[in-house]
Scaffold this motif. Sequence first.
Motif, PDB file in Angstrom:
ATOM      1  N   GLY A 126       0.826  -1.190   0.000  1.00 39.70           N
ATOM      2  CA  GLY A 126       0.000   0.000   0.000  1.00 39.70           C
ATOM      3  C   GLY A 126       0.864   1.244   0.000  1.00 39.70           C
ATOM      4  N   VAL A 127       0.266   2.379   0.296  1.00 39.23           N
ATOM      5  CA  VAL A 127       0.970   3.660   0.303  1.00 39.23           C
ATOM      6  C   VAL A 127       0.694   4.370   1.618  1.00 39.23           C
ATOM      7  CG1 VAL A 127      -0.979   4.782  -0.881  1.00 39.23           C
ATOM      8  CG2 VAL A 127       1.262   5.880  -0.883  1.00 39.23           C
ATOM      9  N   LEU A 128       1.734   5.005   2.141  1.00 33.90           N
ATOM     10  CA  LEU A 128       1.635   5.801   3.358  1.00 33.90           C
ATOM     11  C   LEU A 128       2.024   7.233   3.014  1.00 33.90           C
ATOM     12  CD1 LEU A 128       1.460   6.378   6.408  1.00 33.90           C
ATOM     13  CD2 LEU A 128       3.818   5.538   6.613  1.00 33.90           C
ATOM     14  N   THR A 129       1.138   8.186   3.294  1.00 25.48           N
ATOM     15  CA  THR A 129       1.374   9.604   2.996  1.00 25.48           C
ATOM     16  C   THR A 129       1.372  10.404   4.283  1.00 25.48           C
ATOM     17  OG1 THR A 129       0.348   9.434   0.814  1.00 25.48           O
ATOM     18  CG2 THR A 129       0.539  11.637   1.757  1.00 25.48           C
ATOM     19  N   LEU A 130       2.417  11.216   4.454  1.00 22.02           N
ATOM     20  CA  LEU A 130       2.504  12.122   5.587  1.00 22.02           C
ATOM     21  C   LEU A 130       2.110  13.520   5.124  1.00 22.02           C
ATOM     22  CD1 LEU A 130       4.334   9.762   6.719  1.00 22.02           C
ATOM     23  CD2 LEU A 130       5.493  11.558   8.027  1.00 22.02           C
ATOM     24  N   ALA A 131       1.112  14.108   5.772  1.00 18.87           N
ATOM     25  CA  ALA A 131       0.628  15.446   5.434  1.00 18.87           C
ATOM     26  C   ALA A 131       0.768  16.343   6.654  1.00 18.87           C
ATOM     27  CB  ALA A 131      -0.818  15.394   4.954  1.00 18.87           C
ATOM     28  N   PRO A 132       1.762  17.238   6.689  1.00 22.40           N
ATOM     29  CA  PRO A 132       1.913  18.135   7.837  1.00 22.40           C
ATOM     30  C   PRO A 132       0.757  19.138   7.911  1.00 22.40           C
ATOM     31  CG  PRO A 132       3.929  18.016   6.514  1.00 22.40           C
ATOM     32  CD  PRO A 132       2.837  17.392   5.708  1.00 22.40           C
ATOM     33  N   LYS A 133       0.232  19.319   9.088  1.00 20.19           N
ATOM     34  CA  LYS A 133      -0.834  20.289   9.330  1.00 20.19           C
ATOM     35  C   LYS A 133      -0.315  21.303  10.353  1.00 20.19           C
ATOM     36  CE  LYS A 133      -3.586  18.005   6.661  1.00 20.19           C
ATOM     37  NZ  LYS A 133      -3.961  18.556   5.326  1.00 20.19           N
ATOM     38  N   GLY A 173       7.676  13.321  18.240  1.00 24.89           N
ATOM     39  CA  GLY A 173       8.962  13.189  18.917  1.00 24.89           C
ATOM     40  C   GLY A 173       9.282  11.750  19.258  1.00 24.89           C
ATOM     41  N   THR A 174       8.260  10.966  19.593  1.00 23.95           N
ATOM     42  CA  THR A 174       8.472   9.540  19.872  1.00 23.95           C
ATOM     43  C   THR A 174       8.929   8.805  18.621  1.00 23.95           C
ATOM     44  OG1 THR A 174       6.779   9.585  21.591  1.00 23.95           O
ATOM     45  CG2 THR A 174       7.379   7.432  20.704  1.00 23.95           C
ATOM     46  N   VAL A 175       8.317   9.105  17.470  1.00 22.03           N
ATOM     47  CA  VAL A 175       8.708   8.462  16.211  1.00 22.03           C
ATOM     48  C   VAL A 175      10.143   8.826  15.852  1.00 22.03           C
ATOM     49  CG1 VAL A 175       8.213   8.326  13.746  1.00 22.03           C
ATOM     50  CG2 VAL A 175       6.332   8.351  15.392  1.00 22.03           C
ATOM     51  N   ILE A 176      10.517  10.081  16.067  1.00 18.61           N
ATOM     52  CA  ILE A 176      11.871  10.523  15.738  1.00 18.61           C
ATOM     53  C   ILE A 176      12.910   9.791  16.576  1.00 18.61           C
ATOM     54  CG2 ILE A 176      13.425  12.517  15.826  1.00 18.61           C
ATOM     55  CD1 ILE A 176      11.026  14.284  15.192  1.00 18.61           C
ATOM     56  N   SER A 177      12.600   9.545  17.850  1.00 21.01           N
ATOM     57  CA  SER A 177      13.572   8.951  18.772  1.00 21.01           C
ATOM     58  C   SER A 177      13.605   7.428  18.724  1.00 21.01           C
ATOM     59  CB  SER A 177      13.269   9.411  20.203  1.00 21.01           C
ATOM     60  OG  SER A 177      11.961   8.990  20.594  1.00 21.01           O
ATOM     61  N   LEU A 180      10.984  10.393   6.901  1.00 21.13           N
ATOM     62  CA  LEU A 180       9.831  10.685   7.749  1.00 21.13           C
ATOM     63  C   LEU A 180      10.258  11.409   9.026  1.00 21.13           C
ATOM     64  CD1 LEU A 180       7.781   7.342   7.488  1.00 21.13           C
ATOM     65  CD2 LEU A 180       7.644   9.382   6.063  1.00 21.13           C
ATOM     66  N   SER A 181      11.379  10.999   9.579  1.00 17.90           N
ATOM     67  CA  SER A 181      11.876  11.653  10.801  1.00 17.90           C
ATOM     68  C   SER A 181      12.268  13.097  10.520  1.00 17.90           C
ATOM     69  CB  SER A 181      13.077  10.878  11.362  1.00 17.90           C
ATOM     70  OG  SER A 181      12.713   9.560  11.710  1.00 17.90           O
ATOM     71  N   SER A 226      11.012  14.980   8.195  1.00 21.27           N
ATOM     72  CA  SER A 226       9.760  15.725   7.994  1.00 21.27           C
ATOM     73  C   SER A 226       9.169  16.139   9.343  1.00 21.27           C
ATOM     74  CB  SER A 226       8.762  14.872   7.212  1.00 21.27           C
ATOM     75  OG  SER A 226       9.269  14.532   5.932  1.00 21.27           O
ATOM     76  N   CYS A 227       9.242  15.251  10.327  1.00 19.76           N
ATOM     77  CA  CYS A 227       8.721  15.590  11.645  1.00 19.76           C
ATOM     78  C   CYS A 227       9.592  16.636  12.341  1.00 19.76           C
ATOM     79  CB  CYS A 227       8.628  14.338  12.505  1.00 19.76           C
ATOM     80  SG  CYS A 227       7.406  13.112  11.946  1.00 19.76           S
ATOM     81  N   ARG A 228      10.912  16.575  12.104  1.00 17.45           N
ATOM     82  CA  ARG A 228      11.810  17.544  12.747  1.00 17.45           C
ATOM     83  C   ARG A 228      11.616  18.942  12.198  1.00 17.45           C
ATOM     84  NH1 ARG A 228      15.602  13.074  12.636  1.00 17.45           N
ATOM     85  NH2 ARG A 228      16.316  12.572  14.745  1.00 17.45           N
ATOM     86  N   THR A 229      11.409  19.062  10.898  1.00 14.98           N
ATOM     87  CA  THR A 229      11.287  20.376  10.266  1.00 14.98           C
ATOM     88  C   THR A 229       9.891  20.947  10.368  1.00 14.98           C
ATOM     89  OG1 THR A 229      10.850  19.303   8.129  1.00 14.98           O
ATOM     90  CG2 THR A 229      13.126  19.899   8.632  1.00 14.98           C
ATOM     91  N   PHE A 230       8.956  20.186  10.917  1.00 15.62           N
ATOM     92  CA  PHE A 230       7.577  20.649  11.025  1.00 15.62           C
ATOM     93  C   PHE A 230       7.427  21.645  12.161  1.00 15.62           C
ATOM     94  CE2 PHE A 230       3.266  19.790  12.840  1.00 15.62           C
ATOM     95  CZ  PHE A 230       2.581  20.508  11.882  1.00 15.62           C
TER      96      PHE A 230
END
Length: 221
Positions: free
Chosen positions: A82-89, A140-144, A214-215, A217-221
């Motif tokens: 499948g596909v996983l899409t990350l959409a920053p809000k 932050g949990t995903v990043i670590s 993905l990490s 993307s979360c850091r720069t959000f």
Amino acid sequence: MSRVLRSLLTLKHLSLPFRSFVPPKFIVPLNRNFSFIFPTSLSVRCNHSNLVEPFPPLPQNPPVTKFPLRVYADYSVYTSKGVLTLAPKPPGFESKASGAFGVSREGYMLLQFAPSVGTEESIYDWNQKQVFSLSVSEMGTVISLGEKDSWEFSRKSAKPNSNGIEVRKVLKVEPLVDATGHSFSLSVYKKPATMEEIEENIYLPVTRAHLAVLSISCRTF
């Protein structure tokens, strides 16, 4: 030696008034022992009258569009499952009477899961899409997460939806058996009022390279 050069310049109804130019004597060296002296009678004349047709105006550059200070783009991971899409809000802000700004809406990361159709990797069933949002602390949990770490996130609807169905979602992030990355598995439990609970699962393997993006993307959000 005297020679008068005359030139009439005409460009589509455009001509110039008479002008004459008489240069002083000047010397043109031809070689080391000989040079040639031009007389002062050399003149250049051009002719054109007043402008009949004005020049067209120069094209004006369109105004530069003002872009926001920061633009957030979605990022997708395509797999055979499948596909996983990350959409920053991003968060929302509001001005206060004191002139300061306050947060009116917390920011979050929206994860969208869509299963593949059959064995074709490039075909996905977006009608069966499921979503799961991560808060700032959960990002932050995903990043670590380390190579052997795992984590579980859960959501439960505060009240049944319009169809009287209670929805509970569980997202698990676990290391793959071959240590090439992590798996993202989303389980959706639907409990109708008069029926047994229905379970839907989407499983996606994510490589280390994709997980690193993905990490970031979360850091720069």
